[in-house]
Every structure is written in C-alpha cells, then in structure tokens.
Design a protein around this motif. Structure first.
Motif, PDB file in Angstrom:
ATOM      1  N   VAL A 197      35.187 -16.088  89.835  1.00 20.98           N
ATOM      2  CA  VAL A 197      35.742 -17.425  90.037  1.00 20.98           C
ATOM      3  C   VAL A 197      37.168 -17.442  89.484  1.00 20.98           C
ATOM      4  O   VAL A 197      37.407 -17.012  88.352  1.00 20.98           O
ATOM      5  CB  VAL A 197      34.880 -18.489  89.302  1.00 20.98           C
ATOM      6  CG1 VAL A 197      35.492 -19.878  89.430  1.00 20.98           C
ATOM      7  CG2 VAL A 197      33.456 -18.459  89.827  1.00 20.98           C
ATOM      8  N   PRO A 198      38.135 -17.914  90.271  1.00 24.08           N
ATOM      9  CA  PRO A 198      39.516 -17.972  89.788  1.00 24.08           C
ATOM     10  C   PRO A 198      39.634 -18.786  88.497  1.00 24.08           C
ATOM     11  O   PRO A 198      39.002 -19.829  88.342  1.00 24.08           O
ATOM     12  CB  PRO A 198      40.279 -18.649  90.923  1.00 24.08           C
ATOM     13  CG  PRO A 198      39.458 -18.365  92.137  1.00 24.08           C
ATOM     14  CD  PRO A 198      38.028 -18.375  91.672  1.00 24.08           C
ATOM     15  N   VAL A 199      40.440 -18.284  87.567  1.00 22.75           N
ATOM     16  CA  VAL A 199      40.694 -18.973  86.302  1.00 22.75           C
ATOM     17  C   VAL A 199      41.555 -20.198  86.614  1.00 22.75           C
ATOM     18  O   VAL A 199      42.484 -20.120  87.424  1.00 22.75           O
ATOM     19  CB  VAL A 199      41.421 -18.012  85.326  1.00 22.75           C
ATOM     20  CG1 VAL A 199      41.865 -18.727  84.068  1.00 22.75           C
ATOM     21  CG2 VAL A 199      40.535 -16.820  84.998  1.00 22.75           C
ATOM     22  N   PRO A 200      41.280 -21.329  85.966  1.00 24.81           N
ATOM     23  CA  PRO A 200      42.100 -22.528  86.208  1.00 24.81           C
ATOM     24  C   PRO A 200      43.585 -22.253  85.969  1.00 24.81           C
ATOM     25  O   PRO A 200      43.957 -21.467  85.091  1.00 24.81           O
ATOM     26  CB  PRO A 200      41.558 -23.543  85.186  1.00 24.81           C
ATOM     27  CG  PRO A 200      40.162 -23.082  84.905  1.00 24.81           C
ATOM     28  CD  PRO A 200      40.200 -21.590  85.015  1.00 24.81           C
ATOM     29  N   TYR A 201      44.435 -22.918  86.744  1.00 27.93           N
ATOM     30  CA  TYR A 201      45.875 -22.679  86.743  1.00 27.93           C
ATOM     31  C   TYR A 201      46.479 -22.690  85.343  1.00 27.93           C
ATOM     32  O   TYR A 201      47.192 -21.772  84.958  1.00 27.93           O
ATOM     33  CB  TYR A 201      46.570 -23.722  87.643  1.00 27.93           C
ATOM     34  CG  TYR A 201      48.074 -23.586  87.637  1.00 27.93           C
ATOM     35  CD1 TYR A 201      48.697 -22.665  88.472  1.00 27.93           C
ATOM     36  CD2 TYR A 201      48.862 -24.354  86.783  1.00 27.93           C
ATOM     37  CE1 TYR A 201      50.080 -22.522  88.458  1.00 27.93           C
ATOM     38  CE2 TYR A 201      50.236 -24.216  86.757  1.00 27.93           C
ATOM     39  CZ  TYR A 201      50.841 -23.293  87.597  1.00 27.93           C
ATOM     40  OH  TYR A 201      52.194 -23.146  87.577  1.00 27.93           O
ATOM     41  N   ASP A 202      46.235 -23.750  84.564  1.00 30.42           N
ATOM     42  CA  ASP A 202      46.846 -23.865  83.235  1.00 30.42           C
ATOM     43  C   ASP A 202      46.418 -22.728  82.307  1.00 30.42           C
ATOM     44  O   ASP A 202      47.221 -22.192  81.541  1.00 30.42           O
ATOM     45  CB  ASP A 202      46.491 -25.215  82.598  1.00 30.42           C
ATOM     46  CG  ASP A 202      47.180 -26.379  83.298  1.00 30.42           C
ATOM     47  OD1 ASP A 202      48.209 -26.130  83.978  1.00 30.42           O
ATOM     48  OD2 ASP A 202      46.696 -27.520  83.172  1.00 30.42           O
ATOM     49  N   GLN A 203      45.159 -22.346  82.365  1.00 28.31           N
ATOM     50  CA  GLN A 203      44.653 -21.248  81.529  1.00 28.31           C
ATOM     51  C   GLN A 203      45.277 -19.916  81.966  1.00 28.31           C
ATOM     52  O   GLN A 203      45.691 -19.114  81.139  1.00 28.31           O
ATOM     53  CB  GLN A 203      43.127 -21.179  81.612  1.00 28.31           C
ATOM     54  CG  GLN A 203      42.518 -20.187  80.661  1.00 28.31           C
ATOM     55  CD  GLN A 203      40.994 -20.118  80.770  1.00 28.31           C
ATOM     56  OE1 GLN A 203      40.378 -20.778  81.601  1.00 28.31           O
ATOM     57  NE2 GLN A 203      40.394 -19.298  79.912  1.00 28.31           N
ATOM     58  N   ALA A 204      45.364 -19.699  83.272  1.00 24.00           N
ATOM     59  CA  ALA A 204      45.964 -18.465  83.799  1.00 24.00           C
ATOM     60  C   ALA A 204      47.436 -18.386  83.413  1.00 24.00           C
ATOM     61  O   ALA A 204      47.929 -17.320  83.027  1.00 24.00           O
ATOM     62  CB  ALA A 204      45.796 -18.402  85.317  1.00 24.00           C
ATOM     63  N   LYS A 205      48.131 -19.500  83.516  1.00 27.67           N
ATOM     64  CA  LYS A 205      49.555 -19.532  83.164  1.00 27.67           C
ATOM     65  C   LYS A 205      49.756 -19.181  81.692  1.00 27.67           C
ATOM     66  O   LYS A 205      50.656 -18.417  81.337  1.00 27.67           O
ATOM     67  CB  LYS A 205      50.137 -20.920  83.478  1.00 27.67           C
ATOM     68  CG  LYS A 205      51.628 -20.991  83.313  1.00 27.67           C
ATOM     69  CD  LYS A 205      52.145 -22.353  83.741  1.00 27.67           C
ATOM     70  CE  LYS A 205      53.650 -22.381  83.500  1.00 27.67           C
ATOM     71  NZ  LYS A 205      54.219 -23.690  83.680  1.00 27.67           N
ATOM     72  N   GLU A 206      48.893 -19.696  80.816  1.00 24.04           N
ATOM     73  CA  GLU A 206      48.976 -19.395  79.379  1.00 24.04           C
ATOM     74  C   GLU A 206      48.735 -17.897  79.130  1.00 24.04           C
ATOM     75  O   GLU A 206      49.445 -17.273  78.338  1.00 24.04           O
ATOM     76  CB  GLU A 206      47.944 -20.234  78.616  1.00 24.04           C
ATOM     77  CG  GLU A 206      47.981 -20.015  77.128  1.00 24.04           C
ATOM     78  CD  GLU A 206      46.879 -20.801  76.397  1.00 24.04           C
ATOM     79  OE1 GLU A 206      46.544 -20.388  75.276  1.00 24.04           O
ATOM     80  OE2 GLU A 206      46.373 -21.802  76.947  1.00 24.04           O
ATOM     81  N   ILE A 207      47.772 -17.324  79.803  1.00 26.71           N
ATOM     82  CA  ILE A 207      47.477 -15.890  79.647  1.00 26.71           C
ATOM     83  C   ILE A 207      48.660 -15.055  80.122  1.00 26.71           C
ATOM     84  O   ILE A 207      49.077 -14.113  79.456  1.00 26.71           O
ATOM     85  CB  ILE A 207      46.193 -15.521  80.422  1.00 26.71           C
ATOM     86  CG1 ILE A 207      44.975 -16.182  79.766  1.00 26.71           C
ATOM     87  CG2 ILE A 207      46.010 -14.002  80.500  1.00 26.71           C
ATOM     88  CD1 ILE A 207      43.718 -16.145  80.618  1.00 26.71           C
ATOM     89  N   VAL A 208      49.217 -15.397  81.258  1.00 25.54           N
ATOM     90  CA  VAL A 208      50.358 -14.652  81.808  1.00 25.54           C
ATOM     91  C   VAL A 208      51.556 -14.758  80.861  1.00 25.54           C
ATOM     92  O   VAL A 208      52.247 -13.765  80.619  1.00 25.54           O
ATOM     93  CB  VAL A 208      50.707 -15.141  83.230  1.00 25.54           C
ATOM     94  CG1 VAL A 208      52.033 -14.573  83.693  1.00 25.54           C
ATOM     95  CG2 VAL A 208      49.585 -14.780  84.203  1.00 25.54           C
ATOM     96  N   GLU A 209      51.799 -15.933  80.309  1.00 23.18           N
ATOM     97  CA  GLU A 209      52.913 -16.096  79.366  1.00 23.18           C
ATOM     98  C   GLU A 209      52.730 -15.193  78.140  1.00 23.18           C
ATOM     99  O   GLU A 209      53.679 -14.580  77.665  1.00 23.18           O
ATOM    100  CB  GLU A 209      53.040 -17.566  78.943  1.00 23.18           C
ATOM    101  CG  GLU A 209      53.622 -18.449  80.026  1.00 23.18           C
ATOM    102  CD  GLU A 209      53.548 -19.946  79.703  1.00 23.18           C
ATOM    103  OE1 GLU A 209      52.964 -20.323  78.642  1.00 23.18           O
ATOM    104  OE2 GLU A 209      54.053 -20.731  80.514  1.00 23.18           O
ATOM    105  N   LYS A 210      51.514 -15.108  77.636  1.00 18.89           N
ATOM    106  CA  LYS A 210      51.236 -14.241  76.491  1.00 18.89           C
ATOM    107  C   LYS A 210      51.419 -12.768  76.855  1.00 18.89           C
ATOM    108  O   LYS A 210      51.920 -11.976  76.047  1.00 18.89           O
ATOM    109  CB  LYS A 210      49.831 -14.487  75.957  1.00 18.89           C
ATOM    110  CG  LYS A 210      49.702 -15.806  75.215  1.00 18.89           C
ATOM    111  CD  LYS A 210      48.289 -16.032  74.714  1.00 18.89           C
ATOM    112  CE  LYS A 210      48.187 -17.368  73.988  1.00 18.89           C
ATOM    113  NZ  LYS A 210      46.816 -17.622  73.523  1.00 18.89           N
ATOM    114  N   LEU A 211      51.010 -12.406  78.061  1.00 20.22           N
ATOM    115  CA  LEU A 211      51.196 -11.023  78.525  1.00 20.22           C
ATOM    116  C   LEU A 211      52.677 -10.682  78.639  1.00 20.22           C
ATOM    117  O   LEU A 211      53.126  -9.629  78.184  1.00 20.22           O
ATOM    118  CB  LEU A 211      50.504 -10.809  79.879  1.00 20.22           C
ATOM    119  CG  LEU A 211      48.987 -10.670  79.847  1.00 20.22           C
ATOM    120  CD1 LEU A 211      48.420 -10.775  81.260  1.00 20.22           C
ATOM    121  CD2 LEU A 211      48.588  -9.356  79.212  1.00 20.22           C
TER     122      LEU A 211
END
Length: 171
Positions: free
Chosen positions: A30-44
């Motif tokens: 299931v795709p991760v919700p947009y805000d959560q995915a954005k936070e993960i990408v920013e940390k990466l």
C-alpha cells in the motif's frame, strides 16, 4: 546502530502518464501517505547529501560483508570465525602403525608423532583457503606452536581480506 522499526518500506516503480517514478509502499504494497513519504525522502536526502555519508555507507557495507562471512573482529577478535576458534591443538594418535609428521607451515620445524605430543591445526576448511586465493600456495594448515599457527592464520586471513577488497581490516 540498527534498530527495529515499526514500519518497513519498499520502493516500487510507478508510471504516471509517460513518466516513470518511484513510490514508497508499506509491507503490504500500500502506498505510504504523501506527508509521511515526503518526510522520509527529506531525511534520506539530508543524510545522503551530508558530509561523510559515502564513507559511512561504505564502512557499513564492509562490516556487513565481514559479518556475512562469519567475522566480527570488534567483538570476537581475529582468531574466531562464526564464534569458534580458527585453530585447535591436536594430540597425535598413539595407535599409529607408522609415525606421521610435517614441516611447520610457519617456521619449517619438523614435527612428528615420534618426537612431539601434538600440533596446531587450522579449523577452516579447504574451501576457505581456495577462496582466500591460497589453495595451492598454502604450504600446510599445520604448525608446531600456537605462535606459528597465529602467523599462518594471519597470512591466510590477510590474503582473503585483500581478495575481498577489505584491506582496511588487514591485521
């Protein structure tokens, strides 16, 4: 360093129109919700653009490779493999019909069942020596003393570390 996380993420390829992209999905796909995915990408991005990220990831890959092959030098030292000693003391059998002997792989001293009580032997199998590039070049896996077997092991280990691109760990 490694911690168990509640969520496990996967990166999946997606196509939006003619463009191909990547999307984070949970363990159920299931795709991760947009805000959560954005936070993960920013940390990466923060990590991978930071100083030392390349060295850190290379170091971790090398440590993981050593662990995969059964070595943990920081915890076990260099004379342990998969939690067991890499060499052992063997007593000569006394019921031999003929005396058996060898030349020490380190110092060349003659060791025989007639004159000596026992010897030291590497526990590592022949496949490891071949993998270390020592198959035909390893004179013997037998030594006269603990000091000598340690020298033989260090030679084998260092050759293997060199072959595996792990020169940093050479002893």
């Amino acid at each position: 360093m490694r911690k168990i996380i509640k969520d496990l993420f996967f990166v999946d390829k997606v196509k939006i129109g003619d463009e191909e992209g990547l999307i984070l999905s949970d363990q159920n796909g299931v795709p991760v919700p947009y805000d959560q995915a954005k936070e993960i990408v920013e940390k990466l991005v923060f990590f991978y653009e930071g100083e030392g990220a390349k060295d850190f990831t290379n170091e971790e890959q090398q440590r993981e490779k050593l662990r995969y092959y059964g070595f943990d030098f920081e915890t076990d030292g260099i004379f342990q493999h998969r939690g067991k000693p890499v060499y052992e003391w063997k007593e000569f059998r006394r019921d031999l019909k003929r005396n058996w002997g060898f030349d020490c792989a380190c110092c060349g001293k003659k060791v025989s069942s007639k004159m000596d009580k026992g010897y030291y032997k590497l526990n590592m199998g022949y496949r490891f020596f071949v993998g270390a590039g020592m198959g035909e070049n390893l004179k013997s896996e037998f030594s006269c003393s603990e000091d000598c077997i340690k020298v033989v092991w260090k030679d084998v280990l260092n050759q293997w570390l060199t072959n595996e691109g792990l020169k940093k760990y050479i002893q």
